[in-house]
Motif scaffolding. Structure first.
Motif: not given
Length: 187
Positions: A64-90
């Motif tokens: 799990l990855v822990g980090q402070k999430r700006y929109p929520l103004d709180k620390y969260t635990w989550e799976i590794p995740e992020g954004g993927g450009l739509r023109h790149i293979d997900p």
């Protein structure tokens, strides 16, 4: 109330961009609703896929990855995740995120789920993967990320969803999918 699903259509009369940045565009639409009335609709268009990875090692542990999430103004635990450009293979985006956030590469990948994140006001879509047969590589977090890693048994990560400690939607979906998978396969 209309009862024919073919008549339950929204009709866009006009669309204006209210805000735009490299990640999202916010539209203000003038519409005719499915019952024929005039209305407005705000839509947040996401320029990237939301990509989530559930890495599982040979001992049934995950990260799990822990980090402070700006929109929520709180620390969260989550799976590794992020954004993927739509023109790149997900899958390529998933591989990058796993390397960046956890310092892992996987030889076995499986797409487990595609989902609309919040279809009431956004068009954001997510793609979730499991990653197995893992090897450590150098971690390379994005410049905006200050991350804490937690390596724990998969069952403990699932319990964090049940207890409400994990609320991130991609993490909830991936962990509950895995829980259901393990039940179906007696793992």
């Amino acid at each position: 109330m209309a009862d024919d699903k073919n008549t339950l259509d929204w009709k866009r009369k006009s669309r204006e961009v209210q805000y735009d940045n490299p990640w999202i565009t916010v539209y203000h639409d003038e519409v005719i609703n499915p019952n024929g009335g005039d209305g407005i609709y705000g839509v947040v268009h996401f320029k990237n896929y939301a990509i989530g990875i559930l890495p599982i090692d040979e001992n049934g542990y995950t990260w799990l990855v822990g980090q402070k999430r700006y929109p929520l103004d709180k620390y969260t635990w989550e799976i590794p995740e992020g954004g993927g450009l739509r023109h790149i293979d997900p899958l390529e985006s998933a591989k990058r995120e796993l390397r960046e956030e956890v310092g892992l590469e996987a030889r076995e990948w499986k797409e487990i789920l595609r989902s609309d994140i919040s279809n009431s006001a956004t068009d954001e879509q997510c793609i979730l993967y499991t990653a197995r047969d893992l090897k450590k590589v150098e971690i390379d977090p994005d410049e905006t990320e200050v991350l804490t890693l937690l390596h724990l048994p998969l069952a403990e990560a699932i319990a964090k969803v049940d207890s409400g400690e994990i609320t991130d939607s991609l993490s909830v979906m991936a962990l509950l999918w895995m829980d259901r998978y393990m039940l179906r396969n007696n793992e």
